[in-house]
Every structure is written in C-alpha cells, then in structure tokens.
Design a protein around this motif. Structure first.
Motif, PDB file in Angstrom:
ATOM      1  N   PHE A   1      66.454  10.457  49.615  1.00  0.00           N
ATOM      2  CA  PHE A   1      65.584   9.620  50.435  1.00  0.00           C
ATOM      3  C   PHE A   1      64.376   9.164  49.631  1.00  0.00           C
ATOM      4  CE2 PHE A   1      67.163  12.742  53.825  1.00  0.00           C
ATOM      5  CZ  PHE A   1      68.279  11.963  54.109  1.00  0.00           C
ATOM      6  N   PHE A   2      63.840  10.076  48.825  1.00  0.00           N
ATOM      7  CA  PHE A   2      62.657   9.772  48.029  1.00  0.00           C
ATOM      8  C   PHE A   2      62.723  10.589  46.744  1.00  0.00           C
ATOM      9  CE2 PHE A   2      61.570  13.552  50.357  1.00  0.00           C
ATOM     10  CZ  PHE A   2      60.800  14.302  49.490  1.00  0.00           C
ATOM     11  N   ASN A   3      61.887  10.213  45.782  1.00  0.00           N
ATOM     12  CA  ASN A   3      61.838  10.921  44.509  1.00  0.00           C
ATOM     13  C   ASN A   3      60.753  11.992  44.573  1.00  0.00           C
ATOM     14  OD1 ASN A   3      61.604  11.809  41.880  1.00  0.00           O
ATOM     15  ND2 ASN A   3      61.585   9.778  40.968  1.00  0.00           N
ATOM     16  N   PRO A   4      61.116  13.265  44.644  1.00  0.00           N
ATOM     17  CA  PRO A   4      60.097  14.324  44.762  1.00  0.00           C
ATOM     18  C   PRO A   4      59.180  14.404  43.547  1.00  0.00           C
ATOM     19  CG  PRO A   4      62.265  15.270  44.314  1.00  0.00           C
ATOM     20  CD  PRO A   4      62.482  13.819  44.603  1.00  0.00           C
ATOM     21  N   ALA A   5      59.644  13.927  42.398  1.00  0.00           N
ATOM     22  CA  ALA A   5      58.803  13.986  41.195  1.00  0.00           C
ATOM     23  C   ALA A   5      57.587  13.075  41.324  1.00  0.00           C
ATOM     24  CB  ALA A   5      59.623  13.614  39.968  1.00  0.00           C
ATOM     25  N   LYS A   6      57.685  12.025  42.144  1.00  0.00           N
ATOM     26  CA  LYS A   6      56.561  11.108  42.310  1.00  0.00           C
ATOM     27  C   LYS A   6      55.411  11.753  43.071  1.00  0.00           C
ATOM     28  CE  LYS A   6      58.835   6.618  41.913  1.00  0.00           C
ATOM     29  NZ  LYS A   6      59.089   5.316  42.574  1.00  0.00           N
ATOM     30  N   ARG A   7      55.683  12.875  43.721  1.00  0.00           N
ATOM     31  CA  ARG A   7      54.640  13.571  44.463  1.00  0.00           C
ATOM     32  C   ARG A   7      54.037  14.715  43.650  1.00  0.00           C
ATOM     33  NH1 ARG A   7      57.278  13.662  50.582  1.00  0.00           N
ATOM     34  NH2 ARG A   7      57.517  11.400  50.737  1.00  0.00           N
ATOM     35  N   VAL A   8      54.359  14.735  42.359  1.00  0.00           N
ATOM     36  CA  VAL A   8      53.868  15.783  41.465  1.00  0.00           C
ATOM     37  C   VAL A   8      53.138  15.118  40.299  1.00  0.00           C
ATOM     38  CG1 VAL A   8      54.528  17.674  39.937  1.00  0.00           C
ATOM     39  CG2 VAL A   8      55.786  17.305  42.068  1.00  0.00           C
ATOM     40  N   ASP A   9      51.964  15.628  39.966  1.00  0.00           N
ATOM     41  CA  ASP A   9      51.258  15.127  38.785  1.00  0.00           C
ATOM     42  C   ASP A   9      51.999  15.580  37.524  1.00  0.00           C
ATOM     43  OD1 ASP A   9      49.240  13.934  40.253  1.00  0.00           O
ATOM     44  OD2 ASP A   9      48.030  15.776  40.303  1.00  0.00           O
ATOM     45  N   PRO A  10      52.242  14.674  36.585  1.00  0.00           N
ATOM     46  CA  PRO A  10      52.920  15.080  35.342  1.00  0.00           C
ATOM     47  C   PRO A  10      52.123  16.145  34.603  1.00  0.00           C
ATOM     48  CG  PRO A  10      52.773  12.685  35.527  1.00  0.00           C
ATOM     49  CD  PRO A  10      51.895  13.245  36.596  1.00  0.00           C
ATOM     50  N   PRO A  11      52.779  17.060  33.918  1.00  0.00           N
ATOM     51  CA  PRO A  11      52.059  18.035  33.082  1.00  0.00           C
ATOM     52  C   PRO A  11      51.228  17.310  32.030  1.00  0.00           C
ATOM     53  CG  PRO A  11      54.377  18.638  33.320  1.00  0.00           C
ATOM     54  CD  PRO A  11      54.239  17.260  33.869  1.00  0.00           C
ATOM     55  N   ARG A  12      50.114  17.889  31.700  1.00  0.00           N
ATOM     56  CA  ARG A  12      49.241  17.284  30.696  1.00  0.00           C
ATOM     57  C   ARG A  12      49.719  17.662  29.292  1.00  0.00           C
ATOM     58  NH1 ARG A  12      44.178  15.476  32.346  1.00  0.00           N
ATOM     59  NH2 ARG A  12      43.682  15.797  34.539  1.00  0.00           N
ATOM     60  N   LYS A  13      49.747  16.665  28.424  1.00  0.00           N
ATOM     61  CA  LYS A  13      50.100  16.933  27.032  1.00  0.00           C
ATOM     62  C   LYS A  13      48.937  17.595  26.312  1.00  0.00           C
ATOM     63  CE  LYS A  13      53.609  13.451  25.979  1.00  0.00           C
ATOM     64  NZ  LYS A  13      54.004  12.373  25.045  1.00  0.00           N
ATOM     65  N   ALA A  14      49.274  18.457  25.368  1.00  0.00           N
ATOM     66  CA  ALA A  14      48.245  19.085  24.551  1.00  0.00           C
ATOM     67  C   ALA A  14      47.731  18.085  23.516  1.00  0.00           C
ATOM     68  CB  ALA A  14      48.801  20.317  23.851  1.00  0.00           C
ATOM     69  N   VAL A  15      46.455  18.204  23.163  1.00  0.00           N
ATOM     70  CA  VAL A  15      45.900  17.364  22.095  1.00  0.00           C
ATOM     71  C   VAL A  15      46.434  17.886  20.768  1.00  0.00           C
ATOM     72  CG1 VAL A  15      43.805  16.602  20.936  1.00  0.00           C
ATOM     73  CG2 VAL A  15      43.822  16.915  23.418  1.00  0.00           C
ATOM     74  N   PRO A  16      47.134  17.043  19.974  1.00  0.00           N
ATOM     75  CA  PRO A  16      47.724  17.535  18.728  1.00  0.00           C
ATOM     76  C   PRO A  16      46.664  17.934  17.711  1.00  0.00           C
ATOM     77  CG  PRO A  16      47.891  15.131  18.862  1.00  0.00           C
ATOM     78  CD  PRO A  16      47.393  15.608  20.196  1.00  0.00           C
ATOM     79  N   ASP A  17      46.908  19.026  17.041  1.00  0.00           N
ATOM     80  CA  ASP A  17      46.024  19.501  15.981  1.00  0.00           C
ATOM     81  C   ASP A  17      46.745  19.268  14.654  1.00  0.00           C
ATOM     82  OD1 ASP A  17      44.132  20.742  14.432  1.00  0.00           O
ATOM     83  OD2 ASP A  17      44.841  22.778  14.877  1.00  0.00           O
ATOM     84  N   LEU A  18      46.565  18.053  14.116  1.00  0.00           N
ATOM     85  CA  LEU A  18      47.305  17.658  12.928  1.00  0.00           C
ATOM     86  C   LEU A  18      46.492  17.912  11.663  1.00  0.00           C
ATOM     87  CD1 LEU A  18      48.789  14.226  14.085  1.00  0.00           C
ATOM     88  CD2 LEU A  18      49.864  16.482  14.186  1.00  0.00           C
ATOM     89  N   ASP A  19      47.192  18.278  10.618  1.00  0.00           N
ATOM     90  CA  ASP A  19      46.607  18.359   9.282  1.00  0.00           C
ATOM     91  C   ASP A  19      47.042  17.090   8.562  1.00  0.00           C
ATOM     92  OD1 ASP A  19      45.557  19.013   6.868  1.00  0.00           O
ATOM     93  OD2 ASP A  19      46.882  20.714   6.465  1.00  0.00           O
ATOM     94  N   VAL A  20      46.100  16.189   8.312  1.00  0.00           N
ATOM     95  CA  VAL A  20      46.414  14.872   7.762  1.00  0.00           C
ATOM     96  C   VAL A  20      45.752  14.712   6.398  1.00  0.00           C
ATOM     97  CG1 VAL A  20      46.287  12.380   8.150  1.00  0.00           C
ATOM     98  CG2 VAL A  20      46.594  13.921  10.083  1.00  0.00           C
ATOM     99  N   PHE A  21      46.447  14.090   5.459  1.00  0.00           N
ATOM    100  CA  PHE A  21      45.901  13.851   4.134  1.00  0.00           C
ATOM    101  C   PHE A  21      44.727  12.868   4.188  1.00  0.00           C
ATOM    102  CE2 PHE A  21      50.175  14.841   1.918  1.00  0.00           C
ATOM    103  CZ  PHE A  21      49.791  16.158   1.753  1.00  0.00           C
ATOM    104  N   THR A  22      43.725  13.139   3.379  1.00  0.00           N
ATOM    105  CA  THR A  22      42.645  12.181   3.155  1.00  0.00           C
ATOM    106  C   THR A  22      43.049  11.286   1.980  1.00  0.00           C
ATOM    107  OG1 THR A  22      41.522  13.627   1.572  1.00  0.00           O
ATOM    108  CG2 THR A  22      40.935  13.871   3.907  1.00  0.00           C
ATOM    109  N   LEU A  23      42.186  10.315   1.660  1.00  0.00           N
ATOM    110  CA  LEU A  23      42.435   9.454   0.503  1.00  0.00           C
ATOM    111  C   LEU A  23      42.526  10.294  -0.767  1.00  0.00           C
ATOM    112  CD1 LEU A  23      42.643   6.770  -0.995  1.00  0.00           C
ATOM    113  CD2 LEU A  23      40.141   6.619  -0.927  1.00  0.00           C
TER     114      LEU A  23
END
Length: 384
Positions: A122-144
């Motif tokens: 009848f309806f999509n139950p997932a639409k009544r749920v807030d999506p889980p929050r993604k974690a902020v990535p902690d990346l190690d990135v090369f500098t110049l």
C-alpha cells in the motif's frame, strides 16, 4: 487479516487502501516473503537495467544485509517503519560503517518502492524512516609535497611500474581506466573512454551443461543491460565503458607524464590485446591482462617504501589528491570536473581535501591581500 496496535494506525491503513484501490482499481490479494520479493526485484528491475558491477553490489547488499535484517520469511506486507530501522542496527552490529548502513537503507527503500509500483504494498514504509547518517570520512590525502616526493622516487629509482603509478598521480583517473589503457589510446592525448574490469559469467544453458563454473559453460553469458558495451579480453576480464558518459574523456598528455608513458609504450611487451600494462603471471611468466585488484594490492607496498608505515592513503584517494592539486593550480572548476570525469561539480567539490595546509594558506593570503593596500605592503617590507 491485518491487525493494528491503535485505531489511528488502522485509519491510516484504511485510507491508504482506499487510495490504492482508487488509483489501481484493485488491492493485492497475496504477499510474497521479503526474500522472494527482493529476489524478484533484482531479477526484474536491477539486473536488466544496471551495470554488472553495480548489480552485483545490489545483490550483495540484499543477501548480506537487507534480507537478514528484515527477516527472510517475513511477509513483505508486514514490513513496517520499525522493521526498516533494523537495517541500520543490523549493519552496525556487524562492525560495518554508517555509510554501509545508509547504502543498505537506500537499496531497501528502492526495492520496497518497486513493490508499491507493482501493487504489492500500500505504501513504502522506508519513506517514513529517516535515512541513517553517513560518517564523515577521515581520509589521508597526499599534499603537493607528498605527490612530488612520490613522483621523484619513481623516476630517480627507475621503478619498473613508474609509468603506471605516475599516471595515477598526474591524472586522477580511476584504477580500471588506467589499467585498461591500450597502445592506440596513448599519444598526444590520453583517451580514457574504456576501462578494464572482471565480469562474472552466468550459465546460459539453463543448467544442462556439466560445467561447475559458469565461465566454462559453452553458452556462458553476462547479465547486463542491452546498451552496456563490453569487449572480452581474456578469461573474465573485459574492456567496458566508464559508468557515465562524463567518464568518456580525452585529456591532453603533458610533461612529465608524456615522456614516461611514451617511453613505456616503446618498451612494453607486445600482447594480443594491445594493452599498455600487461603483467607477468605464473611459473613461466606468461603475459596476462592487468587486474585492477592486483594493482590495489600492490599500492600499499609502494606507499610504505616511499613514506614508511603509518600513512593510510588508499589508491582511490590519489583522485582526491589530484583534485586538490588542480584547485591549487587555479584550474577552473568546470575543467577539473571534466578532467576527473565527474558528472557534476558538486561531486568534484566533495573530493576536495578538508585540511590541505597549503591551500588554506594560499586562500588566507589572498584574503589578506584584499585588506592590505600596495603602499602598506611596501612599507611593511621596508620596515622588516
């Protein structure tokens, strides 16, 4: 018979049933299990319309997270918002990341929405749920400085794979795009309109052959959309188009990468596939097509050789570094998006490092210049 805890829930369900009957002229008379429904969704909606690698990811999420969390034998009609919330809890209980939980939620929501379209729900139950929050990535990135140090190490030590790794550093292209480079796509420009991937075969015989592996079936096939382009190389390796047309790009080949690639092209072993980076395999050193997974496996060895243990830069994170360097070089954002092969500028911005000291210093100096008239700057220089 449906049962509800409160009169309000019953009234909401009744209104939705009436609305569905008004729109579709009927109501569902049976409800498949969660396992049966998501299997149908994969077969009917995902496999015919998604790229093979993407469809494989959907299948893995359904099998490993969605079905176990919702309950394989649970009727799809009995999936509630609370049932959907179990997905996040289940994924996190496996020690996996919030990003995996978010992806699992979105895949489940898509499968349930398809059930609504098919008249099963009848309806999509997932639409009544807030999506889980993604974690902020902690990346190690090369500098110049890091990137220059790595490039110098490759050139000074005449590393046997210096052309391969230099292409990653200086273009920010994806690992499969570089691994799949062909001789005739390297010249004054670098043609990144194909990539090499391992695709899985399925039996095309209907189960009549005696082969245990689908790859040995005489009628083997690859389940893929009709417009999906794939050229077989060897075994399960195929040259395929990048995932979006924005990935079909041709970029100018400039120094020092131009010299490195043309030298490698002149010295690379001839092979029946015309590939720039074939590898030696087995006791007798037979040439085989490059495998992106092997390249990913080799990357930490090189990283640790140059920087020592402790750095966490993944091979894919070199793309983030490339984006940072292009911004640092004042390349217009629309050109960065085109060079990297992103479909939108917002995606390119998401690849920018959050903590590049050189970029921050340059930005703050530019801000300072706005508040420092030329006469004041000269006075300060004389006084110092």
């Amino acid at each position: 018979m449906l049962r509800f805890k409160t009169k309000l829930e019953a009234d909401v369900a009744l209104r939705e049933m009436r609305e569905q009957k008004r729109q579709m002229g009927t109501l569902p008379t049976s409800s498949p299990t969660v396992e049966a429904w998501f299997a149908r969704w994969l077969k009917v909606q995902i496999i015919p319309n998604k790229r093979p690698k993407t469809a494989k990811t959907y299948e893995q999420y359904v099998r490993s997270y969605i079905v176990p969390a919702l309950g394989a034998s649970t009727s799809i009609a009995k999936v509630t918002p609370d049932t959907v919330r179990r997905i996040e809890a289940f994924v996190l209980s496996q020690g996996l990341s919030p990003s995996t939980a978010t992806n699992a939620y979105h895949y489940a929501a898509a499968g349930l929405e398809f059930a609504v379209r098919e008249g099963v729900l009848f309806f999509n139950p997932a639409k009544r749920v807030d999506p889980p929050r993604k974690a902020v990535p902690d990346l190690d990135v090369f500098t110049l400085t890091d990137s220059v140090r790595l490039l110098e190490y490759l050139i000074v030590n005449k590393h046997p794979d210096r052309a391969l790794w230099a292409t990653y550093i200086l273009t920010g292209a994806r690992r499969s795009e570089i691994a799949g480079l062909e001789f005739d796509r390297v010249g004054e420009h670098l043609d990144l309109s194909w990539q090499i991937q391992r695709l899985e075969y399925t039996h095309g015989c209907g189960g009549s052959c005696d082969a245990r592996r689908a790859g040995n079936c005489p009628k083997r096939t690859i389940q893929k959309p009709h417009d999906y382009e794939a050229r077989p190389v060897k075994g399960g390796m195929h040259l395929t188009r990048p995932k979006s047309r924005s990935g079909w790009r041709i970029i100018p080949l400039v120094e020092p990468l131009r010299t490195l690639l043309l030298e490698h092209k002149a010295e690379a072993p001839e092979n029946e596939w015309g590939l720039m980076f074939p590898t030696r395999h087995g006791r007798y050193g037979w040439l085989v097509p490059p495998d992106p997974d092997r390249i990913t496996h080799e990357w930490p060895k090189l990283r640790d050789e140059v920087f020592g243990p402790g750095r966490r830069v993944r091979l894919h994170d070199i793309r983030h570094a490339a984006v940072d360097l292009l911004y640092l070089a004042n390349v217009p954002e629309n050109l960065i998006t085109e060079i990297i092969g992103h479909s939108t500028r917002s995606m390119t911005r998401a690849y920018k490092s959050r903590s590049d000291e050189m970029m921050l210093r340059k930005g703050m100096e530019s801000l300072s210049d706005l508040f420092t008239p030329p006469e004041t700057a000269r006075t300060l220089e004389i006084g110092s």
